[in-house]
Design a protein around this motif. Structure first.
Motif, PDB file in Angstrom:
ATOM      1  N   THR A 106       0.954  -1.184   0.063  1.00 34.85           N
ATOM      2  CA  THR A 106      -0.175   0.041   0.007  1.00 34.85           C
ATOM      3  C   THR A 106       0.767   1.060  -0.013  1.00 34.85           C
ATOM      4  O   THR A 106       0.460   1.886  -0.673  1.00 34.85           O
ATOM      5  N   ALA A 107       2.004   1.891   0.555  1.00 42.03           N
ATOM      6  CA  ALA A 107       2.541   2.664   0.956  1.00 42.03           C
ATOM      7  C   ALA A 107       3.840   2.352  -0.253  1.00 42.03           C
ATOM      8  O   ALA A 107       3.337   3.880  -1.012  1.00 42.03           O
ATOM      9  N   ARG A 108       4.310   1.796  -1.073  1.00 38.21           N
ATOM     10  CA  ARG A 108       4.666   1.121  -2.002  1.00 38.21           C
ATOM     11  C   ARG A 108       3.778   2.107  -3.593  1.00 38.21           C
ATOM     12  O   ARG A 108       4.445   2.577  -4.171  1.00 38.21           O
ATOM     13  N   GLU A 109       2.450   1.503  -3.369  1.00 40.78           N
ATOM     14  CA  GLU A 109       1.932   1.935  -4.972  1.00 40.78           C
ATOM     15  C   GLU A 109       1.113   3.467  -3.995  1.00 40.78           C
ATOM     16  O   GLU A 109       1.110   4.149  -5.469  1.00 40.78           O
ATOM     17  N   LYS A 110       1.176   3.551  -3.240  1.00 43.14           N
ATOM     18  CA  LYS A 110      -0.556   4.942  -2.814  1.00 43.14           C
ATOM     19  C   LYS A 110       0.612   6.018  -2.326  1.00 43.14           C
ATOM     20  O   LYS A 110       0.621   6.885  -3.301  1.00 43.14           O
ATOM     21  N   LEU A 111       2.134   5.909  -1.987  1.00 46.09           N
ATOM     22  CA  LEU A 111       1.903   6.824  -1.007  1.00 46.09           C
ATOM     23  C   LEU A 111       3.369   7.080  -1.180  1.00 46.09           C
ATOM     24  O   LEU A 111       4.511   7.148  -0.325  1.00 46.09           O
ATOM     25  N   PRO A 112       4.224   7.182  -2.738  1.00 42.11           N
ATOM     26  CA  PRO A 112       5.353   7.689  -2.977  1.00 42.11           C
ATOM     27  C   PRO A 112       6.169   8.822  -2.207  1.00 42.11           C
ATOM     28  O   PRO A 112       7.587   8.135  -2.433  1.00 42.11           O
ATOM     29  N   THR A 113       6.163   9.253  -1.751  1.00 46.06           N
ATOM     30  CA  THR A 113       6.859  10.493  -1.538  1.00 46.06           C
ATOM     31  C   THR A 113       6.894   9.913  -0.277  1.00 46.06           C
ATOM     32  O   THR A 113       8.691   9.878   0.045  1.00 46.06           O
ATOM     33  N   THR A 114       6.165   9.189   0.911  1.00 45.75           N
ATOM     34  CA  THR A 114       6.479   8.646   2.073  1.00 45.75           C
ATOM     35  C   THR A 114       7.666   7.303   2.058  1.00 45.75           C
ATOM     36  O   THR A 114       8.477   7.601   2.822  1.00 45.75           O
ATOM     37  N   TRP A 115       7.197   6.974   0.690  1.00 45.76           N
ATOM     38  CA  TRP A 115       7.971   5.447   0.777  1.00 45.76           C
ATOM     39  C   TRP A 115       9.337   5.782   0.618  1.00 45.76           C
ATOM     40  O   TRP A 115      10.189   5.494   1.286  1.00 45.76           O
ATOM     41  N   ALA A 116       9.624   6.830  -0.263  1.00 44.12           N
ATOM     42  CA  ALA A 116      11.207   7.865  -0.855  1.00 44.12           C
ATOM     43  C   ALA A 116      11.455   8.023   0.401  1.00 44.12           C
ATOM     44  O   ALA A 116      12.731   7.758   0.842  1.00 44.12           O
ATOM     45  N   VAL A 117      10.521   8.241   1.552  1.00 51.97           N
ATOM     46  CA  VAL A 117      10.993   8.879   3.370  1.00 51.97           C
ATOM     47  C   VAL A 117      11.920   7.744   3.882  1.00 51.97           C
ATOM     48  O   VAL A 117      12.779   7.695   3.981  1.00 51.97           O
ATOM     49  N   PHE A 118      10.942   6.553   3.746  1.00 50.69           N
ATOM     50  CA  PHE A 118      11.402   5.085   3.919  1.00 50.69           C
ATOM     51  C   PHE A 118      12.596   4.945   3.453  1.00 50.69           C
ATOM     52  O   PHE A 118      13.185   4.094   4.488  1.00 50.69           O
ATOM     53  N   LEU A 119      12.741   4.831   2.187  1.00 48.83           N
ATOM     54  CA  LEU A 119      13.783   4.156   2.015  1.00 48.83           C
ATOM     55  C   LEU A 119      14.937   5.194   1.983  1.00 48.83           C
ATOM     56  O   LEU A 119      16.462   4.134   2.194  1.00 48.83           O
ATOM     57  N   ASP A 120      15.041   6.036   2.249  1.00 50.73           N
ATOM     58  CA  ASP A 120      15.703   7.455   2.524  1.00 50.73           C
ATOM     59  C   ASP A 120      16.583   6.695   3.893  1.00 50.73           C
ATOM     60  O   ASP A 120      17.294   7.538   4.654  1.00 50.73           O
ATOM     61  N   GLY A 121      15.760   5.664   4.892  1.00 56.09           N
ATOM     62  CA  GLY A 121      16.482   5.581   6.344  1.00 56.09           C
ATOM     63  C   GLY A 121      15.501   6.707   7.720  1.00 56.09           C
ATOM     64  O   GLY A 121      15.739   7.096   8.362  1.00 56.09           O
ATOM     65  N   LEU A 122      14.499   7.818   6.995  1.00 57.86           N
ATOM     66  CA  LEU A 122      14.633   8.642   7.578  1.00 57.86           C
ATOM     67  C   LEU A 122      13.057   8.782   8.433  1.00 57.86           C
ATOM     68  O   LEU A 122      12.260   9.164   9.248  1.00 57.86           O
ATOM     69  N   ALA A 123      12.486   7.423   8.191  1.00 55.33           N
ATOM     70  CA  ALA A 123      11.602   6.845   9.046  1.00 55.33           C
ATOM     71  C   ALA A 123      11.134   5.560   8.945  1.00 55.33           C
ATOM     72  O   ALA A 123      11.998   4.434   8.856  1.00 55.33           O
ATOM     73  N   SER A 124      11.117   5.104   9.980  1.00 59.36           N
ATOM     74  CA  SER A 124      10.444   4.097  10.605  1.00 59.36           C
ATOM     75  C   SER A 124       9.669   3.105   9.423  1.00 59.36           C
ATOM     76  O   SER A 124       8.464   3.453   9.142  1.00 59.36           O
ATOM     77  N   GLU A 125       9.465   2.043   9.935  1.00 57.53           N
ATOM     78  CA  GLU A 125       8.580   0.726   8.843  1.00 57.53           C
ATOM     79  C   GLU A 125       7.259   1.249   9.826  1.00 57.53           C
ATOM     80  O   GLU A 125       6.193   1.486   9.749  1.00 57.53           O
ATOM     81  N   GLU A 126       7.207   1.129  11.269  1.00 60.16           N
ATOM     82  CA  GLU A 126       6.027   1.139  11.987  1.00 60.16           C
ATOM     83  C   GLU A 126       5.368   2.477  11.733  1.00 60.16           C
ATOM     84  O   GLU A 126       3.930   2.749  11.435  1.00 60.16           O
ATOM     85  N   ALA A 127       6.444   3.829  11.191  1.00 57.04           N
ATOM     86  CA  ALA A 127       5.266   4.329  11.162  1.00 57.04           C
ATOM     87  C   ALA A 127       4.548   4.673   9.663  1.00 57.04           C
ATOM     88  O   ALA A 127       4.027   5.127   9.402  1.00 57.04           O
ATOM     89  N   ILE A 128       5.140   3.634   8.811  1.00 52.74           N
ATOM     90  CA  ILE A 128       5.694   4.135   8.136  1.00 52.74           C
ATOM     91  C   ILE A 128       3.732   2.917   7.539  1.00 52.74           C
ATOM     92  O   ILE A 128       2.936   3.520   6.496  1.00 52.74           O
TER      93      ILE A 128
END
Length: 471
Positions: A110-132
């Protein structure tokens, strides 16, 4: 001449100097800054590792979908055996439950397909998996046109606040962006009501009820009010928390013992179920399977017993269960290696005794780690009957219905060993060994004595009962 105030002199009366400036505080501040910086860097490394792990999980899941679709010629549904089997494969590799893997993959997709900006933040290590994952769950039912604004806000929140706050704020944002959909989302969520149980330590367990907020609030208030009423009585020494637990337990267990009410009865003011009356209907009786050592049953020992699907319970609780039970089965167990030597043969038909032996060997489902008690599960032939599989303990296992389906559809190859160990090998190369709670020894069967180790009404631990104990 007045002396000039030195650095170590106390401040004048009335002077305000709240900021310490000594060299000791400066060094302390530097250490604090170093610690905080190091902690932030480590947290980013952990977040990056979580992102890499989730990406690998999603890539494997995508590859499985493509492969299975090519083989079957159709798109897989979420409840297909292939999907559940691959969830279980990843669960075995990562040593977590299948349900945990299912939630991770669903939220990740869901995050990968619907929230690309948030997903990019996750891949950059700036957010936890729990938050995503918290952000992803709040997209359910949100219209496509509202996703860009939602994504931008989510990308900011996952970097700055806790996951619980992310979920709360994004939930409010979702309702503001799509107020008409809030009613529909609640109706859909209400269809996903459930109850589950999970073991806790020291012979305790947790019962979870997931239902509508209004029902949970009403249930909690009713339980609390009843507990408060009991708390004020003379001689009552239980805490409010203990009373609430006891009230809830009594309401459920004693409520199941009485016949069902007619539709419209005051006990069922919302009439959500309809008529519960049925010809010759009996009151529901809760069933539990408890394995109790003979010494514990007779009171000569205090070894813990095992409650199927939940875990260990203490000896005193086990003896209370025995004191109120209607039926029990004797089993002779080797004291050295805990293998089953014999089982009570007073049953008229052999399959009933064999089923009890299987339940003793595996008190809960051996396939999915779901914890379903054996007496509620299926009995599966490892080698199917149509392939000349025998109805013997060494060719039978206890499985929940979903695990049974995954195995029968060929996603798992199952092998049994003489001691009752079961090896599950999945089509993607994963292996899992399931050890029996008790092993079965068939080479030296023994006959159990006619007299039980204790009789109904006989005090546990008496000399008479001790002489009758098994082993």
């Amino acid at each position: 001449m007045d002396q000039q105030a030195g650095a170590d002199d106390p401040p004048d009366e009335g002077r305000s100097d709240p900021t310490p400036t000594g060299p000791g505080f400066a060094a302390f501040d530097a250490r604090e800054a170093l610690f905080t910086s190091a902690l932030e860097q480590v947290d980013r490394v952990v977040n990056t590792a979580e992102a890499m792990r989730l990406q690998v999980m999603l890539a494997g899941f995508d590859a499985m979908l493509i492969e299975e679709q090519a083989e079957t010629g159709r798109a897989l549904r979420p409840d297909d055996a292939a999907v559940r089997a691959f969830y279980l494969h990843q669960a075995n590799v990562l040593r977590v439950s299948r349900q945990t893997i299912e939630r991770r993959i669903d939220d990740g997709r869901t995050a990968r397909e619907k929230l690309p900006t948030t997903w990019a933040v996750f891949l950059d290590g700036l957010a936890s998996e729990e938050a995503i994952r918290a952000a992803a769950r709040q997209t359910v039912g949100l219209k496509v046109a509202a996703l860009p604004e939602f994504d931008a806000k989510a990308a900011d929140l996952v970097q700055t606040v806790k996951a619980t706050v992310v979920e709360k704020r994004l939930g409010l944002l979702r309702d503001r962006l799509d107020p008409d959909g809030a009613i529909e989302r609640h109706e859909q969520a209400a269809t996903r009501r459930w109850v589950s149980a999970r073991p806790d330590s020291d012979g305790m367990a947790v019962l979870e009820v997931h239902s509508t907020a209004i029902d949970i609030a009403a249930m909690y208030d009713g339980i609390r009010q009843a507990a408060i009423d009991l708390h004020g009585r003379d001689g009552e020494h239980r805490t409010l928390g203990q009373l609430m637990a006891d009230v809830a337990t009594d309401v459920v267990l004693h409520g199941l013992e009485v016949p069902a009410a007619e539709m419209g009865d005051p006990a069922y003011p919302m009439e959500r179920i309809g008529s519960l009356k049925a010809p010759h209907r009996k009151a529901v009786q809760a069933t539990v399977l408890v394995v109790v050592p003979a010494d514990t049953a007779t009171g000569s020992g205090n070894a813990p017993a095992e409650l199927a699907g939940t875990g260990a319970i203490d000896a005193e609780t086990a003896r209370q269960v025995i004191g109120h039970t209607r039926t029990w089965t004797r089993v002779a167990v080797d004291p050295i290696d805990d293998s089953i030597l014999g089982i009570d043969s007073h049953e008229r038909y052999i399959p009933a005794g064999l089923k009890k032996l299987l339940h003793l060997r595996s008190p809960s489902c051996t396939g999915d780690d779901c914890g379903l008690p054996a007496h509620r599960a299926d009995i599966d032939h490892v080698i199917r009957v149509e392939h000349d599989g025998r109805t013997r303990h060494d060719n039978l296992q206890v499985l929940c219905r979903k695990s049974h389906q995954m195995k029968d559809e060929g996603y798992f190859d199952v092998q049994t060993f003489p001691d009752g160990t079961i090896r599950w090998h999945d089509k993607w190369g994963g292996n899992r060994l399931v050890r029996p709670a008790l092993t079965v020894k068939t080479r030296t069967p023994v006959e159990l004595p006619d007299d039980p180790p204790f009789r109904a009404g006989e005090p546990l631990g008496s000399d008479r009962s001790l002489r009758r104990r098994v082993g």
